[in-house]
Design a protein around this motif. Structure first.
Motif, PDB file in Angstrom:
ATOM      1  N   ALA A   1      36.860  36.344  14.596  1.00 55.17           N
ATOM      2  CA  ALA A   1      36.090  37.406  15.259  1.00 55.17           C
ATOM      3  C   ALA A   1      35.743  37.007  16.682  1.00 55.17           C
ATOM      4  O   ALA A   1      35.829  37.829  17.610  1.00 55.17           O
ATOM      5  N   MET A   2      35.366  35.754  16.886  1.00 55.57           N
ATOM      6  CA  MET A   2      35.062  35.283  18.241  1.00 55.57           C
ATOM      7  C   MET A   2      36.307  35.326  19.128  1.00 55.57           C
ATOM      8  O   MET A   2      36.233  35.692  20.302  1.00 55.57           O
ATOM      9  N   ALA A   3      37.479  34.976  18.598  1.00 50.83           N
ATOM     10  CA  ALA A   3      38.719  35.016  19.379  1.00 50.83           C
ATOM     11  C   ALA A   3      39.043  36.441  19.797  1.00 50.83           C
ATOM     12  O   ALA A   3      39.462  36.684  20.935  1.00 50.83           O
ATOM     13  N   VAL A   4      38.844  37.400  18.892  1.00 54.49           N
ATOM     14  CA  VAL A   4      39.093  38.804  19.230  1.00 54.49           C
ATOM     15  C   VAL A   4      38.142  39.262  20.333  1.00 54.49           C
ATOM     16  O   VAL A   4      38.545  39.925  21.297  1.00 54.49           O
ATOM     17  N   LEU A   5      36.865  38.900  20.224  1.00 53.28           N
ATOM     18  CA  LEU A   5      35.900  39.291  21.256  1.00 53.28           C
ATOM     19  C   LEU A   5      36.235  38.682  22.608  1.00 53.28           C
ATOM     20  O   LEU A   5      36.129  39.343  23.650  1.00 53.28           O
ATOM     21  N   ILE A   6      36.661  37.447  22.611  1.00 48.77           N
ATOM     22  CA  ILE A   6      37.032  36.793  23.866  1.00 48.77           C
ATOM     23  C   ILE A   6      38.261  37.470  24.468  1.00 48.77           C
ATOM     24  O   ILE A   6      38.336  37.694  25.685  1.00 48.77           O
ATOM     25  N   ALA A   7      39.232  37.831  23.631  1.00 45.88           N
ATOM     26  CA  ALA A   7      40.431  38.501  24.128  1.00 45.88           C
ATOM     27  C   ALA A   7      40.087  39.864  24.725  1.00 45.88           C
ATOM     28  O   ALA A   7      40.613  40.252  25.785  1.00 45.88           O
ATOM     29  N   ILE A   8      39.195  40.598  24.080  1.00 46.66           N
ATOM     30  CA  ILE A   8      38.780  41.907  24.611  1.00 46.66           C
ATOM     31  C   ILE A   8      38.076  41.734  25.946  1.00 46.66           C
ATOM     32  O   ILE A   8      38.348  42.453  26.908  1.00 46.66           O
ATOM     33  N   ALA A   9      37.175  40.757  26.024  1.00 49.57           N
ATOM     34  CA  ALA A   9      36.453  40.522  27.280  1.00 49.57           C
ATOM     35  C   ALA A   9      37.411  40.112  28.387  1.00 49.57           C
ATOM     36  O   ALA A   9      37.286  40.563  29.535  1.00 49.57           O
ATOM     37  N   ALA A  10      38.393  39.279  28.079  1.00 47.00           N
ATOM     38  CA  ALA A  10      39.368  38.864  29.093  1.00 47.00           C
ATOM     39  C   ALA A  10      40.184  40.055  29.572  1.00 47.00           C
ATOM     40  O   ALA A  10      40.478  40.185  30.769  1.00 47.00           O
ATOM     41  N   GLY A  11      40.545  40.950  28.655  1.00 41.89           N
ATOM     42  CA  GLY A  11      41.295  42.146  29.042  1.00 41.89           C
ATOM     43  C   GLY A  11      40.491  43.058  29.948  1.00 41.89           C
ATOM     44  O   GLY A  11      41.010  43.609  30.923  1.00 41.89           O
ATOM     45  N   VAL A  12      39.211  43.232  29.638  1.00 38.45           N
ATOM     46  CA  VAL A  12      38.347  44.079  30.468  1.00 38.45           C
ATOM     47  C   VAL A  12      38.208  43.481  31.860  1.00 38.45           C
ATOM     48  O   VAL A  12      38.318  44.177  32.877  1.00 38.45           O
ATOM     49  N   VAL A  13      38.001  42.179  31.941  1.00 37.11           N
ATOM     50  CA  VAL A  13      37.857  41.522  33.247  1.00 37.11           C
ATOM     51  C   VAL A  13      39.154  41.645  34.040  1.00 37.11           C
ATOM     52  O   VAL A  13      39.145  41.942  35.242  1.00 37.11           O
ATOM     53  N   ALA A  14      40.290  41.450  33.384  1.00 36.27           N
ATOM     54  CA  ALA A  14      41.574  41.525  34.089  1.00 36.27           C
ATOM     55  C   ALA A  14      41.852  42.934  34.592  1.00 36.27           C
ATOM     56  O   ALA A  14      42.374  43.122  35.699  1.00 36.27           O
ATOM     57  N   SER A  15      41.499  43.946  33.822  1.00 42.18           N
ATOM     58  CA  SER A  15      41.763  45.321  34.269  1.00 42.18           C
ATOM     59  C   SER A  15      40.862  45.702  35.432  1.00 42.18           C
ATOM     60  O   SER A  15      41.277  46.426  36.336  1.00 42.18           O
ATOM     61  N   HIS A  16      39.643  45.223  35.463  1.00 41.01           N
ATOM     62  CA  HIS A  16      38.737  45.535  36.576  1.00 41.01           C
ATOM     63  C   HIS A  16      39.067  44.715  37.814  1.00 41.01           C
ATOM     64  O   HIS A  16      38.829  45.158  38.931  1.00 41.01           O
ATOM     65  N   ARG A  17      39.630  43.568  37.636  1.00 42.33           N
ATOM     66  CA  ARG A  17      39.939  42.706  38.773  1.00 42.33           C
ATOM     67  C   ARG A  17      41.019  43.357  39.647  1.00 42.33           C
ATOM     68  O   ARG A  17      40.982  43.277  40.857  1.00 42.33           O
ATOM     69  N   GLY A  18      41.979  43.996  39.069  1.00 44.40           N
ATOM     70  CA  GLY A  18      43.040  44.656  39.846  1.00 44.40           C
ATOM     71  C   GLY A  18      42.536  45.898  40.557  1.00 44.40           C
ATOM     72  O   GLY A  18      43.067  46.303  41.582  1.00 44.40           O
ATOM     73  N   ARG A  19      41.510  46.534  40.065  1.00 46.85           N
ATOM     74  CA  ARG A  19      40.978  47.762  40.646  1.00 46.85           C
ATOM     75  C   ARG A  19      40.162  47.516  41.903  1.00 46.85           C
ATOM     76  O   ARG A  19      40.212  48.295  42.843  1.00 46.85           O
ATOM     77  N   TYR A  20      39.387  46.490  41.900  1.00 41.57           N
ATOM     78  CA  TYR A  20      38.470  46.236  43.009  1.00 41.57           C
ATOM     79  C   TYR A  20      38.958  45.039  43.813  1.00 41.57           C
ATOM     80  O   TYR A  20      38.796  43.907  43.400  1.00 41.57           O
ATOM     81  N   ARG A  21      39.531  45.337  44.959  1.00 40.77           N
ATOM     82  CA  ARG A  21      39.994  44.265  45.834  1.00 40.77           C
ATOM     83  C   ARG A  21      39.096  44.198  47.048  1.00 40.77           C
ATOM     84  O   ARG A  21      38.634  45.220  47.550  1.00 40.77           O
ATOM     85  N   ARG A  22      38.922  43.025  47.523  1.00 36.87           N
ATOM     86  CA  ARG A  22      38.093  42.844  48.713  1.00 36.87           C
ATOM     87  C   ARG A  22      38.860  43.257  49.969  1.00 36.87           C
ATOM     88  O   ARG A  22      40.063  43.068  50.060  1.00 36.87           O
ATOM     89  N   ALA A  23      38.098  43.746  50.912  1.00 35.01           N
ATOM     90  CA  ALA A  23      38.695  44.045  52.215  1.00 35.01           C
ATOM     91  C   ALA A  23      38.922  42.729  52.937  1.00 35.01           C
ATOM     92  O   ALA A  23      38.124  41.814  52.822  1.00 35.01           O
ATOM     93  N   PRO A  24      40.002  42.632  53.663  1.00 32.04           N
ATOM     94  CA  PRO A  24      40.227  41.385  54.381  1.00 32.04           C
ATOM     95  C   PRO A  24      39.150  41.178  55.436  1.00 32.04           C
ATOM     96  O   PRO A  24      38.722  42.107  56.104  1.00 32.04           O
ATOM     97  N   LEU A  25      38.715  39.936  55.586  1.00 29.18           N
ATOM     98  CA  LEU A  25      37.678  39.602  56.550  1.00 29.18           C
ATOM     99  C   LEU A  25      38.303  39.390  57.931  1.00 29.18           C
ATOM    100  O   LEU A  25      39.425  38.907  58.047  1.00 29.18           O
ATOM    101  N   PRO A  26      37.572  39.762  58.977  1.00 33.64           N
ATOM    102  CA  PRO A  26      38.112  39.523  60.328  1.00 33.64           C
ATOM    103  C   PRO A  26      38.251  38.036  60.593  1.00 33.64           C
ATOM    104  O   PRO A  26      37.413  37.245  60.197  1.00 33.64           O
ATOM    105  N   ALA A  27      39.320  37.679  61.290  1.00 34.58           N
ATOM    106  CA  ALA A  27      39.598  36.283  61.555  1.00 34.58           C
ATOM    107  C   ALA A  27      38.726  35.727  62.656  1.00 34.58           C
ATOM    108  O   ALA A  27      38.342  34.575  62.629  1.00 34.58           O
ATOM    109  N   THR A  28      38.399  36.520  63.632  1.00 31.73           N
ATOM    110  CA  THR A  28      37.605  36.026  64.759  1.00 31.73           C
ATOM    111  C   THR A  28      36.622  37.090  65.195  1.00 31.73           C
ATOM    112  O   THR A  28      36.698  38.248  64.782  1.00 31.73           O
ATOM    113  N   ASP A  29      35.721  36.704  66.071  1.00 30.95           N
ATOM    114  CA  ASP A  29      34.781  37.664  66.650  1.00 30.95           C
ATOM    115  C   ASP A  29      35.500  38.637  67.585  1.00 30.95           C
ATOM    116  O   ASP A  29      35.065  39.769  67.767  1.00 30.95           O
ATOM    117  N   ALA A  30      36.592  38.222  68.163  1.00 28.07           N
ATOM    118  CA  ALA A  30      37.348  39.102  69.058  1.00 28.07           C
ATOM    119  C   ALA A  30      37.888  40.290  68.293  1.00 28.07           C
ATOM    120  O   ALA A  30      37.873  41.433  68.774  1.00 28.07           O
TER     121      ALA A  30
END
Length: 153
Positions: A101-130
């Motif tokens: 049961a714990m293995a199934v719960l961990i697998a479900i949680a990993a799947g949820v995290v992986a699906s959300h990780r692809g959806r929300y990407r960070r904007a690239p940060l500026p390299a310099t003040d210029a």
């Protein structure tokens, strides 16, 4: 009822039922009080009668004793071993079920995290003040630069 001035009048007659535990708890306490209040010789006679009666009962119980049936101890030991092994097996199956049961719960949680990780990407940060100054010029002076960066879709 025995008058209080003669507490040991029938004390010896009470020795037999007292020795055989044939009296109630209250009667036993009353007999013990009367024995304590009796004179030394009467108390010693009471104790001797109680002791002799209990020894006789012990000797009689040995005569009635029967040997246990052959193989009884072996059957009892086998039954105990089987009960212990069944209990261990149940305990292991519960542990296995919980681990699954714990293995199934961990697998479900990993799947949820992986699906959300692809959806929300960070904007690239500026390299310099210029680069930040260039972006600010492109927006114009009326639109200030946002303080907090937001994720872009």
């Amino acid at each position: 009822m025995i008058p209080p001035e003669q507490p040991d009048a029938d004390l010896l007659e009470l020795a037999y039922p007292y020795a055989m535990h044939a009296v109630t708890e209250i009667e036993r306490e009353l007999i013990e009080r009367r024995r304590a209040a009796a004179d030394r010789t009467r108390a010693a006679e009471f104790d001797a009668m109680v002791g002799a009666t209990r020894e006789t009962l012990a000797a009689l119980s040995i005569l009635d004793a029967l040997p246990p049936p052959a193989g009884l101890e072996d059957r009892l030991m086998r039954a105990l071993d089987e009960a212990v092994s069944r209990r261990r097996a149940r305990r292991l199956s519960r542990k296995n079920w919980l681990a699954a049961a714990m293995a199934v719960l961990i697998a479900i949680a990993a799947g949820v995290v992986a699906s959300h990780r692809g959806r929300y990407r960070r904007a690239p940060l500026p390299a310099t003040d210029a680069l930040a100054a260039t972006v600010q010029q492109a927006r114009g002076p009326e639109q200030p630069m946002p303080i907090a960066r937001t994720n872009l879709p």
